[in-house]
Design an enzyme around this catalytic site. Structure first.
Site, PDB file in Angstrom:
ATOM      1  N   ALA A  27       0.837  -1.209   0.000  1.00 58.15           N
ATOM      2  CA  ALA A  27       0.000   0.000   0.000  1.00 58.15           C
ATOM      3  C   ALA A  27       0.864   1.248   0.000  1.00 58.15           C
ATOM      4  O   ALA A  27       1.749   1.401   0.838  1.00 58.15           O
ATOM      5  CB  ALA A  27      -0.921   0.004   1.218  1.00 58.15           C
ATOM      6  N   ALA A  28       0.600   2.127  -0.937  1.00 55.63           N
ATOM      7  CA  ALA A  28       1.397   3.353  -1.030  1.00 55.63           C
ATOM      8  C   ALA A  28       0.755   4.314  -2.010  1.00 55.63           C
ATOM      9  O   ALA A  28      -0.039   3.920  -2.863  1.00 55.63           O
ATOM     10  CB  ALA A  28       2.812   3.028  -1.521  1.00 55.63           C
ATOM     11  N   THR A  50      11.478   0.415  -3.329  1.00 52.32           N
ATOM     12  CA  THR A  50      11.757   0.750  -4.725  1.00 52.32           C
ATOM     13  C   THR A  50      13.227   1.123  -4.919  1.00 52.32           C
ATOM     14  O   THR A  50      13.874   1.615  -3.985  1.00 52.32           O
ATOM     15  CB  THR A  50      10.866   1.943  -5.147  1.00 52.32           C
ATOM     16  N   ASP A  51      13.710   0.932  -6.139  1.00 53.08           N
ATOM     17  CA  ASP A  51      15.098   1.344  -6.444  1.00 53.08           C
ATOM     18  C   ASP A  51      15.249   2.873  -6.371  1.00 53.08           C
ATOM     19  O   ASP A  51      16.362   3.385  -6.271  1.00 53.08           O
ATOM     20  CB  ASP A  51      15.551   0.821  -7.812  1.00 53.08           C
ATOM     21  N   GLU A  52      14.117   3.603  -6.396  1.00 55.30           N
ATOM     22  CA  GLU A  52      14.207   5.077  -6.398  1.00 55.30           C
ATOM     23  C   GLU A  52      14.802   5.624  -5.104  1.00 55.30           C
ATOM     24  O   GLU A  52      15.235   6.772  -5.067  1.00 55.30           O
ATOM     25  CB  GLU A  52      12.828   5.695  -6.644  1.00 55.30           C
ATOM     26  N   TYR A 103       8.138  11.362  -3.271  1.00 52.45           N
ATOM     27  CA  TYR A 103       7.744   9.938  -3.275  1.00 52.45           C
ATOM     28  C   TYR A 103       8.885   9.058  -2.760  1.00 52.45           C
ATOM     29  O   TYR A 103       8.712   8.277  -1.815  1.00 52.45           O
ATOM     30  CB  TYR A 103       7.334   9.492  -4.691  1.00 52.45           C
ATOM     31  N   SER A 104      10.069   9.203  -3.395  1.00 46.86           N
ATOM     32  CA  SER A 104      11.158   8.294  -3.006  1.00 46.86           C
ATOM     33  C   SER A 104      11.647   8.597  -1.594  1.00 46.86           C
ATOM     34  O   SER A 104      12.076   7.695  -0.873  1.00 46.86           O
ATOM     35  CB  SER A 104      12.298   8.326  -4.026  1.00 46.86           C
ATOM     36  N   SER A 117       9.695   9.460   0.848  1.00 44.64           N
ATOM     37  CA  SER A 117       8.747   8.799   1.761  1.00 44.64           C
ATOM     38  C   SER A 117       9.008   7.289   1.798  1.00 44.64           C
ATOM     39  O   SER A 117       8.897   6.661   2.851  1.00 44.64           O
ATOM     40  CB  SER A 117       7.298   9.103   1.364  1.00 44.64           C
ATOM     41  N   LYS A 118       9.379   6.712   0.665  1.00 38.78           N
ATOM     42  CA  LYS A 118       9.685   5.274   0.645  1.00 38.78           C
ATOM     43  C   LYS A 118      10.973   4.998   1.423  1.00 38.78           C
ATOM     44  O   LYS A 118      11.069   4.000   2.142  1.00 38.78           O
ATOM     45  CB  LYS A 118       9.829   4.765  -0.802  1.00 38.78           C
ATOM     46  N   LEU A 162       6.554  13.065 -23.645  1.00 44.87           N
ATOM     47  CA  LEU A 162       7.870  12.548 -23.241  1.00 44.87           C
ATOM     48  C   LEU A 162       8.625  13.670 -22.520  1.00 44.87           C
ATOM     49  O   LEU A 162       8.809  14.753 -23.076  1.00 44.87           O
ATOM     50  CB  LEU A 162       8.611  12.103 -24.503  1.00 44.87           C
TER      51      LEU A 162
HETATM   52  P1  NAD Z   1      -0.537   1.429  -7.167  1.00 42.43           P
HETATM   53  O1  NAD Z   1      -0.634   2.904  -7.016  1.00 42.43           O
HETATM   54  O2  NAD Z   1      -1.028   0.801  -8.418  1.00 42.43           O
HETATM   55  O3  NAD Z   1      -1.337   0.716  -5.963  1.00 42.43           O
HETATM   56  C1  NAD Z   1      -1.275   1.184  -4.651  1.00 42.43           C
HETATM   57  C2  NAD Z   1      -2.444   0.560  -3.881  1.00 42.43           C
HETATM   58  O4  NAD Z   1      -2.360   1.004  -2.524  1.00 42.43           O
HETATM   59  C3  NAD Z   1      -3.817   0.998  -4.397  1.00 42.43           C
HETATM   60  O5  NAD Z   1      -4.670  -0.114  -4.500  1.00 42.43           O
HETATM   61  C4  NAD Z   1      -4.315   1.960  -3.343  1.00 42.43           C
HETATM   62  O6  NAD Z   1      -5.726   1.991  -3.212  1.00 42.43           O
HETATM   63  C5  NAD Z   1      -3.656   1.412  -2.090  1.00 42.43           C
HETATM   64  N1  NAD Z   1      -3.506   2.423  -1.048  1.00 42.43           N
HETATM   65  C6  NAD Z   1      -3.050   3.697  -1.181  1.00 42.43           C
HETATM   66  N2  NAD Z   1      -3.070   4.310   0.010  1.00 42.43           N
HETATM   67  C7  NAD Z   1      -3.526   3.415   0.917  1.00 42.43           C
HETATM   68  C8  NAD Z   1      -3.775   3.460   2.318  1.00 42.43           C
HETATM   69  N3  NAD Z   1      -3.532   4.569   3.025  1.00 42.43           N
HETATM   70  N4  NAD Z   1      -4.252   2.352   2.929  1.00 42.43           N
HETATM   71  C9  NAD Z   1      -4.509   1.233   2.211  1.00 42.43           C
HETATM   72  N5  NAD Z   1      -4.315   1.137   0.886  1.00 42.43           N
HETATM   73  C10 NAD Z   1      -3.830   2.210   0.251  1.00 42.43           C
HETATM   74  O7  NAD Z   1       0.963   1.086  -6.889  1.00 42.43           O
HETATM   75  P2  NAD Z   1       1.887  -0.083  -7.468  1.00 42.43           P
HETATM   76  O8  NAD Z   1       2.562   0.397  -8.683  1.00 42.43           O
HETATM   77  O9  NAD Z   1       1.115  -1.344  -7.493  1.00 42.43           O
HETATM   78  O10 NAD Z   1       2.988  -0.150  -6.313  1.00 42.43           O
HETATM   79  C11 NAD Z   1       2.816  -1.003  -5.200  1.00 42.43           C
HETATM   80  C12 NAD Z   1       4.020  -0.888  -4.287  1.00 42.43           C
HETATM   81  O11 NAD Z   1       5.204  -1.241  -4.987  1.00 42.43           O
HETATM   82  C13 NAD Z   1       4.267   0.530  -3.750  1.00 42.43           C
HETATM   83  O12 NAD Z   1       4.669   0.428  -2.416  1.00 42.43           O
HETATM   84  C14 NAD Z   1       5.397   1.061  -4.624  1.00 42.43           C
HETATM   85  O13 NAD Z   1       6.160   2.008  -3.925  1.00 42.43           O
HETATM   86  C15 NAD Z   1       6.164  -0.213  -4.905  1.00 42.43           C
HETATM   87  N6  NAD Z   1       6.925  -0.226  -6.167  1.00 42.43           N
HETATM   88  C16 NAD Z   1       6.301   0.041  -7.352  1.00 42.43           C
HETATM   89  C17 NAD Z   1       7.019  -0.041  -8.543  1.00 42.43           C
HETATM   90  C18 NAD Z   1       6.379   0.233  -9.884  1.00 42.43           C
HETATM   91  O14 NAD Z   1       7.070   0.249 -10.893  1.00 42.43           O
HETATM   92  N7  NAD Z   1       5.073   0.421  -9.964  1.00 42.43           N
HETATM   93  C19 NAD Z   1       8.373  -0.392  -8.511  1.00 42.43           C
HETATM   94  C20 NAD Z   1       8.978  -0.657  -7.278  1.00 42.43           C
HETATM   95  C21 NAD Z   1       8.231  -0.593  -6.126  1.00 42.43           C
HETATM   96  O1  TDX Z   2       4.057  11.102 -19.090  1.00 44.74           O
HETATM   97  C1  TDX Z   2       5.182  10.672 -18.772  1.00 44.74           C
HETATM   98  N1  TDX Z   2       6.266  10.997 -19.554  1.00 44.74           N
HETATM   99  C2  TDX Z   2       7.533  10.588 -19.262  1.00 44.74           C
HETATM  100  O2  TDX Z   2       8.475  10.894 -20.001  1.00 44.74           O
HETATM  101  C3  TDX Z   2       5.401   9.872 -17.602  1.00 44.74           C
HETATM  102  C4  TDX Z   2       4.241   9.502 -16.705  1.00 44.74           C
HETATM  103  C5  TDX Z   2       6.678   9.464 -17.332  1.00 44.74           C
HETATM  104  N2  TDX Z   2       7.730   9.816 -18.113  1.00 44.74           N
HETATM  105  C6  TDX Z   2       9.087   9.362 -17.774  1.00 44.74           C
HETATM  106  C7  TDX Z   2       9.518   9.669 -16.353  1.00 44.74           C
HETATM  107  C8  TDX Z   2      10.412   8.495 -16.018  1.00 44.74           C
HETATM  108  O3  TDX Z   2      11.730   8.757 -16.475  1.00 44.74           O
HETATM  109  O4  TDX Z   2       9.070   7.931 -17.859  1.00 44.74           O
HETATM  110  C9  TDX Z   2       9.842   7.335 -16.816  1.00 44.74           C
HETATM  111  C10 TDX Z   2       8.951   6.425 -15.996  1.00 44.74           C
HETATM  112  O5  TDX Z   2       8.034   7.252 -15.319  1.00 44.74           O
HETATM  113  P1  TDX Z   2       6.894   6.632 -14.344  1.00 44.74           P
HETATM  114  O6  TDX Z   2       6.134   5.597 -15.095  1.00 44.74           O
HETATM  115  O7  TDX Z   2       6.167   7.765 -13.738  1.00 44.74           O
HETATM  116  O8  TDX Z   2       7.784   5.847 -13.289  1.00 44.74           O
HETATM  117  P2  TDX Z   2       8.966   6.329 -12.315  1.00 44.74           P
HETATM  118  O9  TDX Z   2       8.885   7.765 -12.019  1.00 44.74           O
HETATM  119  O10 TDX Z   2      10.251   5.803 -12.882  1.00 44.74           O
HETATM  120  O11 TDX Z   2       8.569   5.514 -10.995  1.00 44.74           O
HETATM  121  C11 TDX Z   2       8.079   4.149 -11.106  1.00 44.74           C
HETATM  122  O12 TDX Z   2       9.082   3.218 -10.822  1.00 44.74           O
HETATM  123  C12 TDX Z   2       9.499   3.082  -9.498  1.00 44.74           C
HETATM  124  C13 TDX Z   2       6.885   3.928 -10.198  1.00 44.74           C
HETATM  125  O13 TDX Z   2       5.893   4.904 -10.469  1.00 44.74           O
HETATM  126  C14 TDX Z   2       7.268   3.943  -8.751  1.00 44.74           C
HETATM  127  O14 TDX Z   2       6.155   3.620  -7.933  1.00 44.74           O
HETATM  128  C15 TDX Z   2       8.347   2.933  -8.531  1.00 44.74           C
HETATM  129  O15 TDX Z   2       8.818   3.038  -7.223  1.00 44.74           O
END
Ligand code: NAD
Ligand code: TDX
Length: 340
Positions: free
Chosen positions: A86-87, A129-131, A154-155, A157-158, A210
């Protein structure tokens, strides 16, 4: 095993629940999710239908991970493991308003850690996350010992949640493990992130915004590979450790965009170079050798296979993303792009 999965209605959480539910027919799974803009019960409709017919081992609870009373009520019923997905997960939104990122990502993690400790949970997995490592130059990889240097709210807070998780291991002996994964892509990803946003925009013949010069690099992993890695960590990871998870697949955003346009047979004229994201990390790349050698994990999908499955899913599930794209989230994007 009884698992509390938080954020299970989101992208990675729903893929993880589906994977674990199918793989372990005797596991009980509780999904705690507040259903924020990114949470969607549609993401697990197949599992709910299967479960209601037969197993009765999946439960959904709508609620906030920062709600201590609710979380304790769930965990005191006997939970073996907590996996915290959850995040608030979108960098651009954290730049727009960081408050909720602190409330959910840090305070929420603290509530879960406390409940895990109070009720003797035997495994606590913090999905990070790697961020948190910040940005790389043209060479080098993030390892588990790379110092944390988050650049976005975001990063940050993580990273805060990671440090808190570490402290619960060091101070109280809670059996915590942190995973730090690179950029995921695949089915059910909310169309605000690069790949689903660009696929769905291209299908609607609208522009692909982009950022900057389009040459920022991310390390991409298919979501199911992330799920198998978490499964390994949950069952075999060493308490107190951090495990990096990566796809060994560095691509510039421009390369991703070109691949998508080619797969969808759409013109390059859809690309619109817009103002850069403030504080935009230039490059992420992950060394996940610890996970591979210690826990025997390997990825199953290369980029081509993963993208094929992803594009096909968005083509076959238009109602899923069309409903989202006509909803609230557009208001955020209108404002965000007006400034660019
Ligand atoms: P997402 O935004 O798709 O899903 C987040 C979920 O958390 C949603 O279902 C939302 O309703 C729930 N949520 C938000 N606030 C909440 C709260 N206060 N209580 C309970 N539920 C809550 O995110 P995601 O992309 O599936 O990411 C999931 C996890 O993985 C996150 O912790 C993110 O930091 C981490 N992560 C994501 C990526 C990526 O590329 N998406 C990469 C590395 C790590
Ligand atoms: O409209 C866009 N145009 C663009 O150029 C968006 C949404 C993104 N971007 C670029 C920004 C980044 O360099 O694309 C790359 C990827 O962007 P996002 O999809 O927003 O991901 P990023 O910011 O890399 O973070 C993601 O990966 C790590 C997830 O959202 C995080 O939750 C995870 O921790």
């Amino acid at each position: 095993m009884k698992l509390l999965v938080t954020g299970g209605a989101g992208f990675i959480g729903s893929n993880f629940i589906r994977y674990m539910y199918q793989k372990y027919p005797d596991y009980l799974i509780i999904n705690l999710d507040s259903l924020s803009y990114a949470g969607n019960l549609e993401n697990l409709r197949d599992i709910v239908e299967q479960d209601q017919k037969k197993d009765k081992r999946y439960t959904f609870v709508k609620g906030d991970i920062a709600d201590s009373k609710l979380v304790n009520t769930i965990v005191e019923q006997g939970v073996d493991g907590i996996v915290n997905f959850a995040a608030e997960s979108h960098v651009d939104r954290s730049i727009d308003n960081s408050r909720i990122f602190i409330e959910t990502n840090i305070l929420g993690a603290q509530v879960l850690l406390d409940a895990g400790l109070r009720h003797n949970v035997s495994r606590f997995i913090q999905i990070s996350t790697d961020e948190v490592y910040g940005s790389l130059g043209p060479t080098g990889l993030f390892s588990e010992t790379t110092p944390l240097a988050p650049n976005s709210p975001y990063s940050a807070s993580k990273a805060g949640a990671d440090l808190l998780t570490r402290s619960y291991f060091e101070t109280f002996g809670l059996s915590t493990i942190i995973t730090r994964c690179s950029n995921n892509y695949g089915p059910y990803q909310f169309p605000e992130k690069l790949i689903p946003l660009f696929i769905t925009n291209a299908l609607e013949d609208t522009q692909l915004p982009l950022y900057g010069d389009g040459l920022n690099v991310r390390d991409w992993i298919f979501v199911e590979d992330h799920c198998t890695a978490i499964d390994k960590v949950l069952h075999h990871g060493r308490p107190g450790e951090v495990y990096n998870i990566g796809g060994n697949c560095e691509k510039t955003n421009k390369e991703i965009t070109m691949t998508l346009l080619q797969q969808l047979d759409k013109p390059q004229s859809l690309i619109n170079y817009v103002k850069d994201r403030p504080g935009h990390d230039r490059r992420y790349a992950i060394d996940c050798s610890k996970l591979c050698t210690e826990l025997g994990w390997s990825q199953q999908y290369d980029f081509q296979q993963g993208m094929q499955r992803t594009v096909t899913w968005y083509l076959e599930n238009k109602p899923w993303w069309q409903r989202i794209k006509t909803g609230e989230y557009l208001d955020f994007y209108k404002r965000w792009y007006e400034e660019r």
